[in-house]
Scaffold this motif. Structure first.
Motif, short mmCIF file in Angstrom:
data_model
loop_
_atom_site.label_atom_id
_atom_site.label_comp_id
_atom_site.label_asym_id
_atom_site.label_seq_id
_atom_site.Cartn_x
_atom_site.Cartn_y
_atom_site.Cartn_z
N PRO A 1 0.82 -1.22 0.00
CA PRO A 1 0.00 0.00 0.00
C PRO A 1 0.85 1.28 0.00
N THR A 2 1.96 1.25 0.71
CA THR A 2 2.83 2.43 0.75
C THR A 2 3.39 2.72 -0.63
N LEU A 3 3.89 1.71 -1.32
CA LEU A 3 4.42 1.92 -2.66
C LEU A 3 3.32 2.31 -3.64
N ARG A 4 2.17 1.68 -3.53
CA ARG A 4 1.06 1.97 -4.44
C ARG A 4 0.65 3.44 -4.35
N ASP A 5 0.61 3.98 -3.13
CA ASP A 5 0.12 5.34 -2.92
C ASP A 5 1.21 6.41 -2.95
N ALA A 6 2.45 6.00 -3.12
CA ALA A 6 3.56 6.97 -3.09
C ALA A 6 3.60 7.82 -4.35
N ARG A 7 4.24 8.97 -4.22
CA ARG A 7 4.46 9.84 -5.38
C ARG A 7 5.39 9.14 -6.36
N SER A 8 5.24 9.43 -7.63
CA SER A 8 6.07 8.81 -8.68
C SER A 8 7.55 9.02 -8.42
N GLU A 9 7.92 10.21 -7.97
CA GLU A 9 9.33 10.51 -7.70
C GLU A 9 9.88 9.62 -6.60
N ASP A 10 9.06 9.35 -5.58
CA ASP A 10 9.51 8.49 -4.47
C ASP A 10 9.62 7.04 -4.92
N LYS A 11 8.66 6.58 -5.72
CA LYS A 11 8.73 5.22 -6.25
C LYS A 11 9.99 5.04 -7.09
N SER A 12 10.27 6.04 -7.88
CA SER A 12 11.46 5.99 -8.73
C SER A 12 12.72 5.81 -7.90
N THR A 13 12.81 6.50 -6.78
CA THR A 13 13.97 6.38 -5.90
C THR A 13 14.08 4.96 -5.32
#
Length: 69
Positions: free
Chosen positions: A21-33
């Motif tokens: 859920p954390t990854l699903r709802d994260a901002r694209s920039e944060d997922k990218s990191t």
């Protein structure tokens, strides 16, 4: 002597079930990191309609190596 992990231990470590859920709802920039730190690579095979996912984190970041076929 290093602790030996069972196959189930390794699957729990890499499952991301509690982080999904954390990854699903994260901002694209944060997922990218996150994906960059894991050195995540996705390869799409249109003939078989599958996606191959590989993660190759740095050895000092993660001391677990998992291979699946």
């Amino acid at each position: 002597m290093p602790f030996v992990l069972t196959e189930d231990d390794i699957r729990r470590l890499v499952s991301f079930d509690d982080r999904r859920p954390t990854l699903r709802d994260a901002r694209s920039e944060d997922k990218s990191t996150v994906y960059r730190e894991l050195r995540l690579a996705l390869t799409y095979n249109p003939g078989e309609n599958i996606i191959i996912v590989e993660a190759k984190p740095e050895a000092d970041y993660c001391e677990v190596s998992v291979a699946s076929s």
